[in-house]
Scaffold this motif. Structure first.
Motif, mmCIF file in Angstrom:
data_model
loop_
_atom_site.group_PDB
_atom_site.id
_atom_site.type_symbol
_atom_site.label_atom_id
_atom_site.label_comp_id
_atom_site.label_asym_id
_atom_site.label_seq_id
_atom_site.Cartn_x
_atom_site.Cartn_y
_atom_site.Cartn_z
ATOM 1 N N ASP A 147 -12.658 -7.730 5.862
ATOM 2 C CA ASP A 147 -13.103 -7.583 4.031
ATOM 3 C C ASP A 147 -12.141 -6.493 3.298
ATOM 4 O OD1 ASP A 147 -14.998 -6.962 3.119
ATOM 5 O OD2 ASP A 147 -14.915 -5.019 3.271
ATOM 6 N N ARG A 148 -11.406 -5.760 4.317
ATOM 7 C CA ARG A 148 -10.996 -4.739 3.427
ATOM 8 C C ARG A 148 -9.256 -5.157 2.472
ATOM 9 N NH1 ARG A 148 -14.463 -2.822 4.406
ATOM 10 N NH2 ARG A 148 -14.826 -1.060 4.852
ATOM 11 N N LEU A 149 -8.622 -6.414 3.211
ATOM 12 C CA LEU A 149 -7.385 -6.603 3.269
ATOM 13 C C LEU A 149 -7.587 -8.130 1.942
ATOM 14 C CD1 LEU A 149 -5.376 -5.874 6.276
ATOM 15 C CD2 LEU A 149 -5.234 -5.025 3.881
ATOM 16 N N THR A 150 -8.290 -9.044 2.156
ATOM 17 C CA THR A 150 -8.830 -9.883 1.539
ATOM 18 C C THR A 150 -8.784 -9.787 -0.182
ATOM 19 O OG1 THR A 150 -11.072 -10.521 2.211
ATOM 20 C CG2 THR A 150 -9.014 -11.495 3.161
ATOM 21 N N ARG A 151 -9.551 -8.715 0.130
ATOM 22 C CA ARG A 151 -10.000 -7.475 -1.395
ATOM 23 C C ARG A 151 -8.709 -7.359 -2.253
ATOM 24 N NH1 ARG A 151 -14.571 -3.227 -0.397
ATOM 25 N NH2 ARG A 151 -16.028 -4.446 1.072
ATOM 26 N N LEU A 152 -7.225 -8.017 -1.360
ATOM 27 C CA LEU A 152 -6.109 -7.222 -2.175
ATOM 28 C C LEU A 152 -5.201 -8.361 -3.000
ATOM 29 C CD1 LEU A 152 -4.446 -5.007 0.798
ATOM 30 C CD2 LEU A 152 -5.508 -4.722 -2.172
ATOM 31 N N GLY A 153 -5.742 -9.395 -2.919
ATOM 32 C CA GLY A 153 -5.444 -11.248 -3.075
ATOM 33 C C GLY A 153 -4.156 -11.641 -2.861
ATOM 34 N N GLY A 154 -3.953 -10.979 -1.972
ATOM 35 C CA GLY A 154 -2.523 -12.180 -1.155
ATOM 36 C C GLY A 154 -2.767 -11.849 -0.318
ATOM 37 N N PRO A 155 -1.177 -12.518 0.526
ATOM 38 C CA PRO A 155 -1.897 -13.873 1.546
ATOM 39 C C PRO A 155 -2.306 -12.250 2.519
ATOM 40 C CG PRO A 155 0.240 -13.678 1.078
ATOM 41 C CD PRO A 155 -0.516 -13.017 0.083
ATOM 42 N N VAL A 156 -3.151 -12.909 4.080
ATOM 43 C CA VAL A 156 -2.790 -12.255 5.737
ATOM 44 C C VAL A 156 -2.539 -12.489 6.318
ATOM 45 C CG1 VAL A 156 -4.593 -10.536 6.721
ATOM 46 C CG2 VAL A 156 -5.139 -10.442 4.303
ATOM 47 N N LEU A 157 -1.789 -12.223 6.918
ATOM 48 C CA LEU A 157 -1.599 -12.740 8.604
ATOM 49 C C LEU A 157 -1.482 -11.993 9.282
ATOM 50 C CD1 LEU A 157 0.579 -15.585 10.000
ATOM 51 C CD2 LEU A 157 2.217 -14.508 9.491
ATOM 52 N N GLY A 158 -1.957 -12.552 10.417
ATOM 53 C CA GLY A 158 -2.407 -11.378 11.277
ATOM 54 C C GLY A 158 -2.180 -11.806 12.604
ATOM 55 N N GLY A 159 -2.366 -11.334 14.152
ATOM 56 C CA GLY A 159 -1.948 -11.478 15.410
ATOM 57 C C GLY A 159 -0.452 -12.045 15.818
ATOM 58 N N LEU A 160 0.402 -11.409 14.683
ATOM 59 C CA LEU A 160 1.481 -11.323 15.123
ATOM 60 C C LEU A 160 2.391 -10.581 16.264
ATOM 61 C CD1 LEU A 160 3.394 -10.829 11.462
ATOM 62 C CD2 LEU A 160 3.143 -13.093 13.205
ATOM 63 N N LEU B 169 -6.139 4.362 1.491
ATOM 64 C CA LEU B 169 -4.975 3.982 0.421
ATOM 65 C C LEU B 169 -5.557 2.697 -0.792
ATOM 66 C CD1 LEU B 169 -2.577 2.837 3.385
ATOM 67 C CD2 LEU B 169 -2.389 3.892 2.168
ATOM 68 N N THR B 170 -6.295 1.677 -0.590
ATOM 69 C CA THR B 170 -6.922 0.945 -1.489
ATOM 70 C C THR B 170 -7.198 2.472 -3.137
ATOM 71 O OG1 THR B 170 -8.322 -0.156 0.328
ATOM 72 C CG2 THR B 170 -8.790 -0.544 -2.474
ATOM 73 N N ARG B 171 -8.244 3.699 -2.156
ATOM 74 C CA ARG B 171 -8.376 4.156 -3.596
ATOM 75 C C ARG B 171 -7.442 5.010 -4.677
ATOM 76 N NH1 ARG B 171 -14.458 6.299 -0.668
ATOM 77 N NH2 ARG B 171 -15.714 4.766 -1.004
ATOM 78 N N THR B 172 -7.132 4.999 -3.707
ATOM 79 C CA THR B 172 -5.446 6.004 -4.073
ATOM 80 C C THR B 172 -4.326 5.111 -4.926
ATOM 81 O OG1 THR B 172 -4.695 5.603 -1.852
ATOM 82 C CG2 THR B 172 -5.491 7.899 -2.311
ATOM 83 N N GLY B 173 -4.411 3.773 -4.780
ATOM 84 C CA GLY B 173 -4.063 2.832 -5.368
ATOM 85 C C GLY B 173 -2.842 2.543 -4.705
ATOM 86 N N ALA B 174 -2.372 3.164 -3.630
ATOM 87 C CA ALA B 174 -0.677 2.794 -3.205
ATOM 88 C C ALA B 174 -0.795 0.841 -2.235
ATOM 89 C CB ALA B 174 -1.374 3.647 -1.377
ATOM 90 N N LEU B 175 -2.104 0.434 -2.219
ATOM 91 C CA LEU B 175 -1.613 -1.220 -2.116
ATOM 92 C C LEU B 175 -1.320 -1.776 -3.281
ATOM 93 C CD1 LEU B 175 -4.565 -0.772 0.452
ATOM 94 C CD2 LEU B 175 -1.868 -0.249 0.717
ATOM 95 N N GLU B 176 -1.502 -1.536 -4.760
ATOM 96 C CA GLU B 176 -1.859 -2.175 -5.795
ATOM 97 C C GLU B 176 -0.726 -3.311 -5.814
ATOM 98 O OE1 GLU B 176 -1.909 0.864 -9.213
ATOM 99 O OE2 GLU B 176 -3.891 1.114 -8.528
ATOM 100 N N ARG B 177 0.264 -2.696 -5.851
ATOM 101 C CA ARG B 177 1.733 -3.755 -5.394
ATOM 102 C C ARG B 177 1.801 -4.666 -4.756
ATOM 103 N NH1 ARG B 177 6.577 -0.334 -7.051
ATOM 104 N NH2 ARG B 177 6.777 -2.448 -7.912
ATOM 105 N N LEU B 178 1.342 -4.793 -3.584
ATOM 106 C CA LEU B 178 1.124 -5.082 -2.304
ATOM 107 C C LEU B 178 1.027 -6.903 -2.759
ATOM 108 C CD1 LEU B 178 1.287 -4.706 0.569
ATOM 109 C CD2 LEU B 178 -1.129 -5.125 0.421
#
Length: 97
Positions: free
Chosen positions: A51-64, A11-20
């Motif tokens: 590792d994969r999600l913090t590179r995207l630059g937005g907040p990450v909320l987990g364990g919901l 998903l990262t390599r294809t750019g699918a997460l760029e606007r996340l």
């Protein structure tokens, strides 16, 4: 766990997460046995996600309390939501008014 790593990498390599703008994660049940997976350098699921999600630059909320556990809540797609990583909350607006 390798499948999660592969999916996020693709998903990262294809750019699918760029606007996340942020990520909200549910519970990852059944991944405890994969902790320290030697094929991933001894990483567990939390390490891969961090590792994969913090590179995207937005907040990450987990364990919901959502996902594949018992009695998960329904979370509508395509609505506005606000995450508060300090408080550990996700507030989702109704899908219909």
């Amino acid at each position: 766990m390798g499948e999660v790593d592969r999916a996020l990498t693709q998903l990262t390599r294809t750019g699918a997460l760029e606007r996340l703008r942020g990520v909200a994660l549910g519970q990852f049940l059944g991944f405890d046995q994969d902790a320290g997976d030697p094929t991933l350098g001894g990483w567990g699921i939390a390490d891969v996600l961090r590792d994969r999600l913090t590179r995207l630059g937005g907040p990450v909320l987990g364990g919901l309390p959502a996902g594949h556990g018992l009695h998960p809540p329904t979370i509508p797609l395509g609505t506005q939501a606000t995450s508060d990583t300090a408080e550990g909350t996700l507030t989702v607006q109704p899908a219909v008014a």
